[in-house]
Write a protein that holds these residues in place. Structure first.
Motif, PDB file in Angstrom:
ATOM      1  N   LEU A  23       0.834  -1.200   0.000  1.00 28.23           N
ATOM      2  CA  LEU A  23       0.000   0.000   0.000  1.00 28.23           C
ATOM      3  C   LEU A  23       0.868   1.249   0.000  1.00 28.23           C
ATOM      4  O   LEU A  23       1.919   1.291   0.635  1.00 28.23           O
ATOM      5  CB  LEU A  23      -0.918   0.011   1.228  1.00 28.23           C
ATOM      6  CG  LEU A  23      -1.968  -1.113   1.270  1.00 28.23           C
ATOM      7  CD1 LEU A  23      -2.572  -1.228   2.664  1.00 28.23           C
ATOM      8  CD2 LEU A  23      -3.065  -0.869   0.231  1.00 28.23           C
ATOM      9  N   ILE A  24       0.433   2.264  -0.734  1.00 25.14           N
ATOM     10  CA  ILE A  24       1.079   3.572  -0.709  1.00 25.14           C
ATOM     11  C   ILE A  24       0.010   4.585  -0.321  1.00 25.14           C
ATOM     12  O   ILE A  24      -1.057   4.637  -0.939  1.00 25.14           O
ATOM     13  CB  ILE A  24       1.752   3.911  -2.057  1.00 25.14           C
ATOM     14  CG1 ILE A  24       2.331   5.319  -2.025  1.00 25.14           C
ATOM     15  CG2 ILE A  24       0.825   3.722  -3.240  1.00 25.14           C
ATOM     16  CD1 ILE A  24       3.247   5.632  -3.200  1.00 25.14           C
ATOM     17  N   MET A  25       0.289   5.364   0.731  1.00 27.05           N
ATOM     18  CA  MET A  25      -0.745   6.204   1.328  1.00 27.05           C
ATOM     19  C   MET A  25      -0.250   7.616   1.559  1.00 27.05           C
ATOM     20  O   MET A  25       0.957   7.875   1.629  1.00 27.05           O
ATOM     21  CB  MET A  25      -1.230   5.599   2.648  1.00 27.05           C
ATOM     22  CG  MET A  25      -1.957   4.271   2.474  1.00 27.05           C
ATOM     23  SD  MET A  25      -2.559   3.599   4.025  1.00 27.05           S
ATOM     24  CE  MET A  25      -3.615   2.270   3.419  1.00 27.05           C
ATOM     25  N   GLY A  26      -1.186   8.538   1.677  1.00 27.94           N
ATOM     26  CA  GLY A  26      -0.875   9.921   1.977  1.00 27.94           C
ATOM     27  C   GLY A  26      -1.839  10.469   3.008  1.00 27.94           C
ATOM     28  O   GLY A  26      -2.714   9.752   3.508  1.00 27.94           O
ATOM     29  N   TRP A  27      -1.676  11.747   3.331  1.00 25.85           N
ATOM     30  CA  TRP A  27      -2.569  12.395   4.289  1.00 25.85           C
ATOM     31  C   TRP A  27      -2.522  13.894   4.059  1.00 25.85           C
ATOM     32  O   TRP A  27      -1.666  14.399   3.334  1.00 25.85           O
ATOM     33  CB  TRP A  27      -2.167  12.045   5.722  1.00 25.85           C
ATOM     34  CG  TRP A  27      -1.027  12.864   6.283  1.00 25.85           C
ATOM     35  CD1 TRP A  27      -1.120  13.898   7.150  1.00 25.85           C
ATOM     36  CD2 TRP A  27       0.378  12.710   6.019  1.00 25.85           C
ATOM     37  NE1 TRP A  27       0.129  14.408   7.456  1.00 25.85           N
ATOM     38  CE2 TRP A  27       1.063  13.693   6.765  1.00 25.85           C
ATOM     39  CE3 TRP A  27       1.127  11.850   5.207  1.00 25.85           C
ATOM     40  CZ2 TRP A  27       2.446  13.832   6.727  1.00 25.85           C
ATOM     41  CZ3 TRP A  27       2.492  11.998   5.176  1.00 25.85           C
ATOM     42  CH2 TRP A  27       3.144  12.967   5.924  1.00 25.85           C
ATOM     43  N   ASP A  28      -3.446  14.615   4.672  1.00 21.83           N
ATOM     44  CA  ASP A  28      -3.452  16.070   4.602  1.00 21.83           C
ATOM     45  C   ASP A  28      -2.737  16.629   5.824  1.00 21.83           C
ATOM     46  O   ASP A  28      -2.937  16.138   6.940  1.00 21.83           O
ATOM     47  CB  ASP A  28      -4.887  16.610   4.563  1.00 21.83           C
ATOM     48  CG  ASP A  28      -5.553  16.335   3.226  1.00 21.83           C
ATOM     49  OD1 ASP A  28      -4.852  15.881   2.308  1.00 21.83           O
ATOM     50  OD2 ASP A  28      -6.772  16.574   3.111  1.00 21.83           O
ATOM     51  N   GLY A  29      -1.928  17.665   5.607  1.00 16.17           N
ATOM     52  CA  GLY A  29      -1.261  18.294   6.737  1.00 16.17           C
ATOM     53  C   GLY A  29       0.245  18.302   6.575  1.00 16.17           C
ATOM     54  O   GLY A  29       0.821  17.440   5.914  1.00 16.17           O
ATOM     55  N   THR A  30       0.875  19.275   7.210  1.00 16.81           N
ATOM     56  CA  THR A  30       2.320  19.464   7.069  1.00 16.81           C
ATOM     57  C   THR A  30       3.110  18.830   8.210  1.00 16.81           C
ATOM     58  O   THR A  30       4.331  18.971   8.265  1.00 16.81           O
ATOM     59  CB  THR A  30       2.641  20.957   6.993  1.00 16.81           C
ATOM     60  OG1 THR A  30       2.122  21.611   8.159  1.00 16.81           O
ATOM     61  CG2 THR A  30       2.024  21.585   5.748  1.00 16.81           C
ATOM     62  N   GLU A  31       2.436  18.149   9.107  1.00 15.85           N
ATOM     63  CA  GLU A  31       3.106  17.459  10.212  1.00 15.85           C
ATOM     64  C   GLU A  31       2.624  16.024  10.285  1.00 15.85           C
ATOM     65  O   GLU A  31       1.545  15.681   9.789  1.00 15.85           O
ATOM     66  CB  GLU A  31       2.826  18.181  11.537  1.00 15.85           C
ATOM     67  CG  GLU A  31       3.385  19.601  11.593  1.00 15.85           C
ATOM     68  CD  GLU A  31       3.078  20.283  12.924  1.00 15.85           C
ATOM     69  OE1 GLU A  31       2.331  19.698  13.727  1.00 15.85           O
ATOM     70  OE2 GLU A  31       3.584  21.397  13.135  1.00 15.85           O
ATOM     71  N   ALA A  52       1.423  18.558  -2.379  1.00 13.07           N
ATOM     72  CA  ALA A  52       1.587  19.955  -1.992  1.00 13.07           C
ATOM     73  C   ALA A  52       0.902  20.245  -0.663  1.00 13.07           C
ATOM     74  O   ALA A  52       1.263  21.209   0.025  1.00 13.07           O
ATOM     75  CB  ALA A  52       1.021  20.862  -3.085  1.00 13.07           C
ATOM     76  N   LYS A  53      -0.069  19.423  -0.273  1.00 13.38           N
ATOM     77  CA  LYS A  53      -0.760  19.621   1.006  1.00 13.38           C
ATOM     78  C   LYS A  53       0.156  19.348   2.196  1.00 13.38           C
ATOM     79  O   LYS A  53      -0.148  19.760   3.312  1.00 13.38           O
ATOM     80  CB  LYS A  53      -1.983  18.703   1.078  1.00 13.38           C
ATOM     81  CG  LYS A  53      -3.076  19.039   0.079  1.00 13.38           C
ATOM     82  CD  LYS A  53      -4.182  18.003   0.167  1.00 13.38           C
ATOM     83  CE  LYS A  53      -5.292  18.340  -0.817  1.00 13.38           C
ATOM     84  NZ  LYS A  53      -6.022  19.551  -0.466  1.00 13.38           N
ATOM     85  N   ASN A  54       1.254  18.610   1.953  1.00 16.89           N
ATOM     86  CA  ASN A  54       2.157  18.239   3.053  1.00 16.89           C
ATOM     87  C   ASN A  54       3.382  19.135   3.156  1.00 16.89           C
ATOM     88  O   ASN A  54       4.084  19.092   4.175  1.00 16.89           O
ATOM     89  CB  ASN A  54       2.641  16.800   2.853  1.00 16.89           C
ATOM     90  CG  ASN A  54       1.528  15.797   2.681  1.00 16.89           C
ATOM     91  OD1 ASN A  54       1.426  15.141   1.647  1.00 16.89           O
ATOM     92  ND2 ASN A  54       0.657  15.664   3.670  1.00 16.89           N
ATOM     93  N   LEU A  55       3.654  19.931   2.129  1.00 18.33           N
ATOM     94  CA  LEU A  55       4.987  20.527   1.998  1.00 18.33           C
ATOM     95  C   LEU A  55       4.932  22.043   2.000  1.00 18.33           C
ATOM     96  O   LEU A  55       4.227  22.662   1.190  1.00 18.33           O
ATOM     97  CB  LEU A  55       5.656  20.016   0.720  1.00 18.33           C
ATOM     98  CG  LEU A  55       5.592  18.486   0.515  1.00 18.33           C
ATOM     99  CD1 LEU A  55       6.202  18.107  -0.818  1.00 18.33           C
ATOM    100  CD2 LEU A  55       6.266  17.745   1.654  1.00 18.33           C
ATOM    101  N   LYS A  56       5.702  22.656   2.897  1.00 17.85           N
ATOM    102  CA  LYS A  56       5.763  24.115   2.987  1.00 17.85           C
ATOM    103  C   LYS A  56       7.068  24.666   2.430  1.00 17.85           C
ATOM    104  O   LYS A  56       7.094  25.752   1.867  1.00 17.85           O
ATOM    105  CB  LYS A  56       5.604  24.565   4.446  1.00 17.85           C
ATOM    106  CG  LYS A  56       4.251  24.265   5.053  1.00 17.85           C
ATOM    107  CD  LYS A  56       4.070  24.959   6.388  1.00 17.85           C
ATOM    108  CE  LYS A  56       5.030  24.454   7.449  1.00 17.85           C
ATOM    109  NZ  LYS A  56       4.755  25.002   8.795  1.00 17.85           N
ATOM    110  N   SER A  57       8.160  23.947   2.628  1.00 21.06           N
ATOM    111  CA  SER A  57       9.471  24.426   2.195  1.00 21.06           C
ATOM    112  C   SER A  57      10.419  23.239   2.110  1.00 21.06           C
ATOM    113  O   SER A  57      10.091  22.127   2.553  1.00 21.06           O
ATOM    114  CB  SER A  57      10.026  25.438   3.207  1.00 21.06           C
ATOM    115  OG  SER A  57      10.308  24.787   4.443  1.00 21.06           O
ATOM    116  N   ALA A  58      11.597  23.472   1.561  1.00 26.57           N
ATOM    117  CA  ALA A  58      12.593  22.403   1.457  1.00 26.57           C
ATOM    118  C   ALA A  58      13.024  21.929   2.836  1.00 26.57           C
ATOM    119  O   ALA A  58      13.142  20.728   3.090  1.00 26.57           O
ATOM    120  CB  ALA A  58      13.793  22.887   0.645  1.00 26.57           C
ATOM    121  N   HIS A  59      13.271  22.888   3.738  1.00 28.70           N
ATOM    122  CA  HIS A  59      13.726  22.525   5.091  1.00 28.70           C
ATOM    123  C   HIS A  59      12.655  21.715   5.807  1.00 28.70           C
ATOM    124  O   HIS A  59      12.952  20.678   6.434  1.00 28.70           O
ATOM    125  CB  HIS A  59      14.054  23.792   5.871  1.00 28.70           C
ATOM    126  CG  HIS A  59      14.495  23.515   7.283  1.00 28.70           C
ATOM    127  ND1 HIS A  59      15.735  22.986   7.589  1.00 28.70           N
ATOM    128  CD2 HIS A  59      13.841  23.662   8.475  1.00 28.70           C
ATOM    129  CE1 HIS A  59      15.837  22.833   8.894  1.00 28.70           C
ATOM    130  NE2 HIS A  59      14.699  23.237   9.454  1.00 28.70           N
TER     131      HIS A  59
END
Length: 926
Positions: A23-31, A52-59
């Motif tokens: 299974l490959i899964m995702g979620w909403d949120g940056t944490e 894009a829902k998970n990612l704010k910046s490279a760091h």
């Protein structure tokens, strides 16, 4: 790293672990949420999709990925998580960080730049950046062919509507990803390039093409990418298929698509990933629990569930029930586990996963990547028409004249600072909807109020011209009084469109303004009109009422920066339109005449080898004999065959752009090969070579006919049958009569060890009173040579003479009647024969021993099929006696396919051999 076999036996008993790895899964949120932690720790989920829902910046991304991997490591996972990401560039980038992550053109934009090397560099740079933050699987390249390019929502995410061009750029991108250490995933199999949309969001888009049509176009890039061996995974779409041979509701749930078409027919043995099973139509029609089982049953190894925790738990439960109900066997699960673990082994390790280099690496590589980004965008900007010579604008306008910019209201791209600013101003942390959330054409929010997207474009235009610029937007309400007033004021109007073929109000607005400008010009006013398509180039590609038409292929900030510089003359745009648009555009270079030189082996040998390698990389799998073809294969050194070869070359770099081999024997002229570098096609190199070759052949004394393709050497026996209409039409317009081609082919017994003659064949041969013998040398070969001279082409006659002289490795099998008259002949050769230098299909691959059954010559009689089968049987037995692993049978007439197929031969590749009289050749070349 985990072993792929022994370690799995005890672990398979842990059903939770086995299911989690599939299974490959995702979620909403940056944490990291408690839910995703629970899935990794307790359900052993082995793969994560970041959006894009998970990612704010490279760091933040590097920190998030490191935390996910740490959770998996501490939970006892054998291998790190697969971390997957969509980072296609253009408008589809999940990770945006203007300080560290560079923006590059879309796939179509890169093709417009016209350099596969540039596409490779862009892909490698992109992969290096996302790898630095911990990503190890990139969902790319896009291998879809835009068969119906003007109306498909995939748009600039695809390269073009030309399958070979899609192959060329897709493979270049794939190699770039691989060289940066990422696993690759081709998409969207079997194709999102020509879908019928039925209306409701509950309807699945449908592929209506037949399998034959798909094979000639849409499947070509997938087949070619698989043949390279560098494609780790394949993303199988959720579209339906409706044609006479296949009726499928969801491609990723169908064994006809995954197991039969993808694996058995195309030979893919990597990881098959399903479309997200949270799609509304599937949930409503089938349900996720059953759908998950169906996906695995069909042959998918990883099942994608994007975001909803309750749905993800439902999928896990469904797989458990599938195993308990014995719908999914131990072997089926075991096969998927091996594939997934093998892919993990190739792209990650715990040392790498737990310590992503992050911004420390990104800061070092950013300057060079930024320079590459600017070059790529500059090279992609395309001026399709400038009939009135309006560009650059600073030369066609006075300082005091006003420019009006008219822009549509569009949804901002996820990968842009504008999107980030809009979201932050609304206090939202989530990004825009991902492409997995819904079919892009269903997204009714695609048109949004707000002028922010193109505001900076207006400011940049104003700065560039140091003069007055007016800017307003337009909507589906059409040309309003405010627009009319501004149009009357301005001397130059720039209209921006974004997918006007699907947002028809944009097309209507632009045509209305064009008509107004035409009327005002007729009354003596200066009204220059420039239309800029910032997404699909097809908006006004064929509409000649738009005299100046510019394409940018996306509307990211970097693209708009390049556009402004192009409009005001900072550089001259060199981009060209993709696919058939490029071919149909009658530009000056299509009538260029290239300097053709005689081939010089000492000078050109290495360049020809490089050219052949480039051709092999861009060719279909059944033309992979090019991989074992070298420059020396074209030089026969046969006193009975005159040869003259030609090249188009770069005298500065010594690179060969094209090659043509010609031969002459006993009144027959032969064009034995004609090749053009895949990245140099559509600029008349092939025509220049073709013209020179025909001129040389038709000037030969005693010439009676000219043929396309020859059996000796076997590099180019004719036009490949499955190359579609493009190659055939090229030769047709070059003067060849293709109405009655002769079909020739290479066939193979792939395993002689397991092969035996079909039941009853020997008895049939005995009843026909046929006998066979094997001869070597020219001394007792008069009857054979007379037979071949009567029933075959001149080069086949020379091939027999050559084989008879090679007494140690070659011989000729004769079929004779009871009265001792000659019925047919065939050449056989053992592995290592010098004939393999000229016939690439006989060349050993990886040390494999390959025997040959070559050029059967059988007159057309009632017994022809049986004679051919007898000759093939004797040849196969001789090859088996010489310990050959496989046996290749070369050049069989079309009508003789069936008896050989009945003997267990498979078709390697098929060709049409075309023959013309000299006066009918080259009629269109003047």
């Amino acid at each position: 790293m985990a072993k792929l076999d022994g370690d799995l036996d005890p672990l398979w008993q842990d059903l939770d672990w086995a299911i989690g790895q599939m299974l490959i899964m995702g979620w909403d949120g940056t944490e990291v949420t408690p839910q995703i932690r629970h899935l990794i720790e307790d359900h052993h989920i082995g793969s994560i999709l970041l959006t894009a829902k998970n990612l704010k910046s490279a760091h933040q991304t590097a920190k998030l990925v490191q935390e996910l991997q740490t959770i998996a490591h501490q939970a006892g996972h054998l291998q790190p998580l697969l971390i997957a990401l969509d980072q296609e560039n253009g408008g589809v980038n999940s990770l945006f960080d203007e300080d560290y992550i560079c923006q590059f053109p879309s796939a179509m934009g890169q093709a417009a730049a016209g350099s596969a090397d540039l596409a490779y560099s862009v892909a490698k740079a992109t992969a290096t950046e996302v790898s630095a933050v911990g990503v190890n699987l990139i969902l790319g390249p896009v291998l879809d062919v835009l068969t119906n390019a003007r109306y498909q929502p995939l748009g600039v995410r695809a390269t073009s509507d030309d399958p070979q061009e899609v192959s060329q750029y897709g493979i270049a991108a794939m190699n770039g990803y691989k060289d940066a250490g990422l696993a690759t995933c081709g998409k969207h199999f079997p194709s999102y390039g020509n879908l019928d949309f039925l209306g409701s969001s509950l309807d699945i888009p449908i592929i209506t093409q037949t399998l034959e049509e798909l094979s000639l176009s849409a499947l070509v890039p997938f087949r070619n990418a698989i043949a390279t061996g560098n494609l780790d995974a394949m993303f199988v779409g959720g579209c339906g298929i409706a044609n006479p041979s296949m009726n499928v509701n969801h491609a990723c749930l169908s064994d006809q698509v995954v197991d039969d078409l993808l694996r058995n027919e195309l030979g893919f043995n990597g990881v098959a990933i399903s479309e997200c099973l949270e799609m509304e139509a599937l949930r409503t029609e089938i349900g996720v629990k059953t759908g998950t089982v169906m996906a695995v049953e069909a042959g998918c190894d990883l099942v994608l569930l994007c975001r909803a925790y309750d749905v993800q738990l439902e999928a896990i439960s469904g797989l458990k029930l599938g195993v308990e109900n014995e719908l999914l066997t131990r072997e089926r699960v075991y096969t998927s586990l091996k594939r997934v673990l093998r892919m993990k082994n190739s792209c990650t390790s715990w040392a790498k996963a737990l310590n992503p280099p992050g911004v420390s690496l990104l800061s070092k590589i950013h300057p060079s990547h930024l320079a590459l980004s600017l070059k790529a965008y500059d090279d992609s900007i395309t001026v399709m028409r400038d009939n009135e010579k309006l560009l650059p604008l600073n030369e066609s306008m006075h300082q005091e004249e006003e420019v009006l910019l008219l822009t549509p209201l569009v949804k901002p791209l996820p990968a842009s600072s504008m999107t980030k600013t809009i979201l932050e101003s609304k206090g939202k942390s989530e990004s825009t909807s991902t492409l997995h959330d819904k079919w892009i054409h269903r997204d009714r929010g695609a048109i949004m109020s707000g002028e922010g997207v193109f505001r900076e474009l207006g400011r940049s235009l104003a700065r560039a011209r140091h003069g007055k610029l007016l800017h307003t937007s337009y909507t589906a309400n059409g040309v309003r009084p405010v627009h009319e007033n501004l149009i009357h004021r301005a001397s130059c109007i720039i209209i921006v469109t974004a997918d006007a073929n699907r947002n028809l109000y944009q097309a209507g607005f632009a045509k209305h303004v064009a008509m107004m400008c035409s009327m005002l010009k007729a009354s003596g006013q200066k009204k220059s009109l420039v239309v800029v398509a910032v997404s699909s180039p097809y908006d006004f590609a064929m509409d000649k009422s738009v005299g100046t038409y510019v394409c940018t292929f996306d509307f990211t900030e970097t693209a708009m920066f390049a556009l402004v510089r192009a409009l005001f003359g900072d550089f001259k745009p060199q981009g060209t339109l993709p696919g058939t648009l490029r071919k149909s555009k009658k530009v000056l270079k299509s009538r260029q005449h290239w300097l053709v030189e005689a081939y010089n082996p000492d000078r050109d040998n290495r360049g020809l080898d490089d050219l052949l390698k480039a051709l092999a990389r861009a060719s279909a799998p059944n033309h992979q004999y090019l991989q074992t073809t070298s420059a020396s294969a074209f030089e026969l050194f046969n006193p009975s065959i005159e040869e003259a070869h030609f090249v188009v070359r770069n005298s500065s770099t010594q690179a060969l752009y094209g090659f043509c081999a010609t031969y002459y024997s006993k009144g027959t002229g032969i064009m034995g090969a004609i090749f053009v570098d895949p990245v140099k096609r559509n600029v008349s190199i092939g025509r220049s070579l073709h013209r020179r070759a025909l001129r040389g052949l038709t000037q030969r004394a005693g010439i009676k006919k000219v043929q396309l393709g020859m059996c000796y050497p076997g590099v180019f026996p004719g036009i490949p049958v499955d190359d579609g209409a493009g190659l055939k039409s090229w030769f047709a317009t070059s003067g060849w009569d293709l109405q009655f081609p002769k079909r020739i082919t290479n066939m193979v017994i792939t395993s002689l060890n397991n092969w035996s003659a079909p039941e009853g064949l020997l008895q049939s041969i005995q009843r026909a009173s046929m006998s066979f013998d094997l001869i070597h040398g020219l001394d007792n070969a008069e009857s054979v040579l007379n037979h071949v001279a009567t029933h075959a082409n001149p080069e086949v006659f020379e091939l027999y003479k050559y084989a008879l002289q090679e007494t140690k490795t070659c011989g000729v099998v004769r079929a004779k009647s009871a009265a001792d008259s000659l019925l047919g002949t065939v050449i056989i050769c053992s592995p290592g024969s010098s004939l393999s230098n000229y016939i690439p299909s006989l060349h050993p691959n990886g040390g494999e021993l390959i025997g040959g059954i070559i050029a059967p010559t059988v007159p057309s009689t009632v017994q022809a099929n049986l004679i051919l089968q007898g000759l093939a049987l004797m040849g196969a037995r001789q090859n088996k006696a010489h310990k050959s692993g496989r046996s290749v049978l070369s050049w069989v007439c079309d009508e003789m396919y069936e008896p050989l197929l009945a003997m267990g031969f498979d078709v390697l590749q098929a060709f049409d051999e075309v023959t013309n009289t000299p006066e009918n050749v080259g009629q269109d070349l003047g």
